[in-house]
Design a protein around this motif. Structure first.
Motif, PDB file in Angstrom:
ATOM      1  N   ALA A 199       0.827  -1.205   0.000  1.00  0.00           N
ATOM      2  CA  ALA A 199       0.000   0.000   0.000  1.00  0.00           C
ATOM      3  C   ALA A 199       0.864   1.259   0.000  1.00  0.00           C
ATOM      4  O   ALA A 199       0.541   2.250  -0.666  1.00  0.00           O
ATOM      5  N   HIS A 200       1.969   1.230   0.741  1.00  0.00           N
ATOM      6  CA  HIS A 200       2.887   2.370   0.795  1.00  0.00           C
ATOM      7  C   HIS A 200       3.421   2.688  -0.595  1.00  0.00           C
ATOM      8  O   HIS A 200       3.403   3.845  -1.035  1.00  0.00           O
ATOM      9  N   ALA A 201       3.885   1.661  -1.298  1.00  0.00           N
ATOM     10  CA  ALA A 201       4.441   1.861  -2.632  1.00  0.00           C
ATOM     11  C   ALA A 201       3.393   2.422  -3.594  1.00  0.00           C
ATOM     12  O   ALA A 201       3.657   3.378  -4.339  1.00  0.00           O
ATOM     13  N   ILE A 247      -4.340   2.130 -10.310  1.00  0.00           N
ATOM     14  CA  ILE A 247      -3.944   0.805  -9.834  1.00  0.00           C
ATOM     15  C   ILE A 247      -3.828  -0.166 -10.998  1.00  0.00           C
ATOM     16  O   ILE A 247      -3.048  -1.121 -10.960  1.00  0.00           O
ATOM     17  N   ASP A 248      -4.562   0.102 -12.072  1.00  0.00           N
ATOM     18  CA  ASP A 248      -4.530  -0.775 -13.246  1.00  0.00           C
ATOM     19  C   ASP A 248      -3.222  -0.662 -14.025  1.00  0.00           C
ATOM     20  O   ASP A 248      -2.949  -1.487 -14.899  1.00  0.00           O
ATOM     21  N   ASP A 249      -2.424   0.381 -13.743  1.00  0.00           N
ATOM     22  CA  ASP A 249      -1.125   0.528 -14.406  1.00  0.00           C
ATOM     23  C   ASP A 249      -0.099  -0.468 -13.874  1.00  0.00           C
ATOM     24  O   ASP A 249       0.956  -0.659 -14.482  1.00  0.00           O
ATOM     25  N   ILE A 250      -0.386  -1.088 -12.725  1.00  0.00           N
ATOM     26  CA  ILE A 250       0.570  -2.000 -12.096  1.00  0.00           C
ATOM     27  C   ILE A 250       0.391  -3.411 -12.648  1.00  0.00           C
ATOM     28  O   ILE A 250      -0.689  -3.989 -12.574  1.00  0.00           O
ATOM     29  N   GLU A 251       1.461  -3.962 -13.193  1.00  0.00           N
ATOM     30  CA  GLU A 251       1.442  -5.330 -13.714  1.00  0.00           C
ATOM     31  C   GLU A 251       1.842  -6.336 -12.643  1.00  0.00           C
ATOM     32  O   GLU A 251       1.321  -7.462 -12.596  1.00  0.00           O
ATOM     33  N   GLU A 252       2.768  -5.928 -11.776  1.00  0.00           N
ATOM     34  CA  GLU A 252       3.272  -6.845 -10.745  1.00  0.00           C
ATOM     35  C   GLU A 252       3.824  -6.047  -9.583  1.00  0.00           C
ATOM     36  O   GLU A 252       4.443  -4.986  -9.774  1.00  0.00           O
ATOM     37  N   ILE A 257       6.015   6.322  11.028  1.00  0.00           N
ATOM     38  CA  ILE A 257       6.805   7.363  11.678  1.00  0.00           C
ATOM     39  C   ILE A 257       6.643   8.706  10.980  1.00  0.00           C
ATOM     40  O   ILE A 257       6.877   9.749  11.572  1.00  0.00           O
ATOM     41  N   GLY A 258       6.267   8.699   9.712  1.00  0.00           N
ATOM     42  CA  GLY A 258       6.064   9.934   8.960  1.00  0.00           C
ATOM     43  C   GLY A 258       4.615  10.134   8.586  1.00  0.00           C
ATOM     44  O   GLY A 258       3.929   9.186   8.204  1.00  0.00           O
ATOM     45  N   ARG A 259       4.131  11.377   8.694  1.00  0.00           N
ATOM     46  CA  ARG A 259       2.748  11.666   8.309  1.00  0.00           C
ATOM     47  C   ARG A 259       2.514  11.374   6.843  1.00  0.00           C
ATOM     48  O   ARG A 259       1.461  10.868   6.454  1.00  0.00           O
ATOM     49  N   HIS A 260       3.486  11.730   6.007  1.00  0.00           N
ATOM     50  CA  HIS A 260       3.355  11.492   4.565  1.00  0.00           C
ATOM     51  C   HIS A 260       3.278  10.000   4.269  1.00  0.00           C
ATOM     52  O   HIS A 260       2.504   9.570   3.408  1.00  0.00           O
ATOM     53  N   ASN A 261       4.079   9.195   4.978  1.00  0.00           N
ATOM     54  CA  ASN A 261       4.027   7.739   4.793  1.00  0.00           C
ATOM     55  C   ASN A 261       2.663   7.180   5.192  1.00  0.00           C
ATOM     56  O   ASN A 261       2.108   6.306   4.521  1.00  0.00           O
ATOM     57  N   ALA A 262       2.144   7.669   6.317  1.00  0.00           N
ATOM     58  CA  ALA A 262       0.849   7.183   6.802  1.00  0.00           C
ATOM     59  C   ALA A 262      -0.251   7.466   5.785  1.00  0.00           C
ATOM     60  O   ALA A 262      -1.122   6.622   5.535  1.00  0.00           O
ATOM     61  N   ILE A 263      -0.223   8.655   5.194  1.00  0.00           N
ATOM     62  CA  ILE A 263      -1.221   8.991   4.177  1.00  0.00           C
ATOM     63  C   ILE A 263      -1.078   8.087   2.960  1.00  0.00           C
ATOM     64  O   ILE A 263      -2.064   7.546   2.444  1.00  0.00           O
ATOM     65  N   ASP A 264       0.148   7.916   2.474  1.00  0.00           N
ATOM     66  CA  ASP A 264       0.373   7.043   1.320  1.00  0.00           C
ATOM     67  C   ASP A 264      -0.143   5.630   1.584  1.00  0.00           C
ATOM     68  O   ASP A 264      -0.752   4.999   0.713  1.00  0.00           O
ATOM     69  N   LYS A 265       0.096   5.132   2.793  1.00  0.00           N
ATOM     70  CA  LYS A 265      -0.342   3.775   3.121  1.00  0.00           C
ATOM     71  C   LYS A 265      -1.866   3.678   3.179  1.00  0.00           C
ATOM     72  O   LYS A 265      -2.454   2.728   2.644  1.00  0.00           O
ATOM     73  N   ALA A 266      -2.508   4.647   3.821  1.00  0.00           N
ATOM     74  CA  ALA A 266      -3.965   4.614   3.941  1.00  0.00           C
ATOM     75  C   ALA A 266      -4.625   4.698   2.570  1.00  0.00           C
ATOM     76  O   ALA A 266      -5.540   3.926   2.254  1.00  0.00           O
ATOM     77  N   VAL A 267      -4.148   5.622   1.743  1.00  0.00           N
ATOM     78  CA  VAL A 267      -4.729   5.763   0.407  1.00  0.00           C
ATOM     79  C   VAL A 267      -4.383   4.557  -0.454  1.00  0.00           C
ATOM     80  O   VAL A 267      -5.209   4.081  -1.241  1.00  0.00           O
ATOM     81  N   GLY A 268      -3.159   4.048  -0.298  1.00  0.00           N
ATOM     82  CA  GLY A 268      -2.771   2.850  -1.045  1.00  0.00           C
ATOM     83  C   GLY A 268      -3.670   1.672  -0.743  1.00  0.00           C
ATOM     84  O   GLY A 268      -4.038   0.905  -1.640  1.00  0.00           O
ATOM     85  N   LYS A 269      -4.045   1.512   0.524  1.00  0.00           N
ATOM     86  CA  LYS A 269      -4.985   0.446   0.889  1.00  0.00           C
ATOM     87  C   LYS A 269      -6.320   0.637   0.170  1.00  0.00           C
ATOM     88  O   LYS A 269      -6.937  -0.337  -0.294  1.00  0.00           O
ATOM     89  N   CYS A 270      -6.780   1.887   0.084  1.00  0.00           N
ATOM     90  CA  CYS A 270      -8.032   2.161  -0.628  1.00  0.00           C
ATOM     91  C   CYS A 270      -7.923   1.776  -2.095  1.00  0.00           C
ATOM     92  O   CYS A 270      -8.854   1.194  -2.667  1.00  0.00           O
ATOM     93  N   ILE A 285      -5.883  -0.433  -3.471  1.00  0.00           N
ATOM     94  CA  ILE A 285      -5.813  -1.884  -3.605  1.00  0.00           C
ATOM     95  C   ILE A 285      -7.210  -2.491  -3.548  1.00  0.00           C
ATOM     96  O   ILE A 285      -7.545  -3.417  -4.292  1.00  0.00           O
ATOM     97  N   LYS A 286      -8.060  -1.942  -2.671  1.00  0.00           N
ATOM     98  CA  LYS A 286      -9.433  -2.433  -2.522  1.00  0.00           C
ATOM     99  C   LYS A 286     -10.388  -1.805  -3.542  1.00  0.00           C
ATOM    100  O   LYS A 286     -11.575  -2.097  -3.537  1.00  0.00           O
ATOM    101  N   ARG A 287      -9.855  -0.903  -4.379  1.00  0.00           N
ATOM    102  CA  ARG A 287     -10.638  -0.194  -5.405  1.00  0.00           C
ATOM    103  C   ARG A 287     -11.798   0.582  -4.786  1.00  0.00           C
ATOM    104  O   ARG A 287     -12.923   0.576  -5.301  1.00  0.00           O
ATOM    105  N   LEU A 288     -11.511   1.265  -3.678  1.00  0.00           N
ATOM    106  CA  LEU A 288     -12.497   2.098  -3.015  1.00  0.00           C
ATOM    107  C   LEU A 288     -12.455   3.511  -3.604  1.00  0.00           C
ATOM    108  O   LEU A 288     -11.388   4.011  -3.962  1.00  0.00           O
ATOM    109  N   ASP A 289     -13.602   4.143  -3.691  1.00  0.00           N
ATOM    110  CA  ASP A 289     -13.717   5.480  -4.269  1.00  0.00           C
ATOM    111  C   ASP A 289     -13.371   6.532  -3.222  1.00  0.00           C
ATOM    112  O   ASP A 289     -14.078   6.691  -2.227  1.00  0.00           O
TER     113      ASP A 289
END
Length: 262
Positions: free
Chosen positions: A54-56, A69-74, A174-187, A189-193
């Motif tokens: 999710a972070h990546a 998310i559809d741009d990711i092949e692997e 540990i970083g606010r920016h990382n936390a945001i990237d992870k939370a949005v990344g999870k969304c 991955i789950k294809r949430l709007d």
């Protein structure tokens, strides 16, 4: 979730009213995550080695290196959790801009961004999404109460995406920016709007925190602390409702307050 593996035990002197006591405490074990993109090393990030996929994804989409998310092949996370390999269709201009600018942002953990002012043209957010102030007040209480790693260590930040149906997606780092990237990344991955959602973050609302909401078309961002001037200007320019000092039944509406249904 087993958070014990992210903790390290240390011995400290605890001083209470001029009396010192030897005390066993815990702290976060931060690690260097190496992100490889199409076989080439893209960047290293200091973070908690959790939710690396999710972070990546969140980071690459925040920087417009990938647009969907559809741009990711692997995507492969190494066994030790310290390397993520992504094979994807990328925006070369955004990737080169990230390498060229490498702006050290004010988010805790020393984040890097290529999204400097004016480097990307993002449409003004015109969504008619609205939310009751009571929802913000209720959710921010839950946001701070249910933060396990923070309660254990006191040294992590948290982000939470609140969706239209009441679903919440959270992440800590540990970083606010990382936390945001992870939370949005999870969304993603789950294809949430996320176009009708609220982003809750811990800490100040600086420009790069607001920019992440801009990039993911999140219309409202909330914190119980203050924004910076550039954070306010960025939110105003891009149509983001910026809310600070959200505590109890009080909050400051800095920009585009019409989305708060009063």
């Amino acid at each position: 979730m087993d958070n014990a593996k992210y903790l390290k035990t240390i011995v400290i002197d605890k001083l209470i009213e001029n009396e010192a006591t030897v005390y066993e405490d815990v702290t976060i074990d931060e690690s260097r995550l190496n992100l490889f993109l199409n076989g080439e090393k893209a960047i290293s990030m200091m973070c908690i080695p959790m939710d690396q996929d999710a972070h990546a994804i969140g980071f690459l989409m925040s920087e417009n290196v990938i647009t969907s998310i559809d741009d990711i092949e692997e995507l492969i996370v190494s066994e030790d959790g310290l390397r993520v390999d992504v094979k994807a269709k990328i925006d070369e201009n955004s990737l080169q801009n990230l390498y060229k600018e490498k702006t050290l942002v004010s988010g805790c953990g020393g984040g890097i961004t290529g999204n400097i002012e004016g480097s990307l043209e993002i449409p003004f957010n015109q969504t008619a999404f609205k939310v009751k102030p009571e929802t913000i007040s209720d959710e921010i209480k839950i946001f701070y109460r249910e933060s396990e790693l923070y309660n254990l260590t006191g040294c992590v930040h948290k982000a939470m995406v609140y969706l239209l149906d009441g679903t919440t997606v959270t992440a800590e780092d540990i970083g606010r920016h990382n936390a945001i990237d992870k939370a949005v990344g999870k969304c993603k991955i789950k294809r949430l709007d996320t176009t009708k959602s609220i982003l809750f973050v811990s800490g100040r609302l600086s420009s790069e925190m607001v920019t992440k909401a801009v990039m993911h078309r999140i219309p409202i961002i909330v914190s119980r602390t203050a924004p910076t001037y550039l954070g306010v200007q960025t939110a105003h320019k891009h149509g983001i409702t910026l809310i600070g000092f959200a505590r109890g039944r009080k909050m400051n509406l800095y920009t585009h307050g019409g989305r708060i249904d009063v």
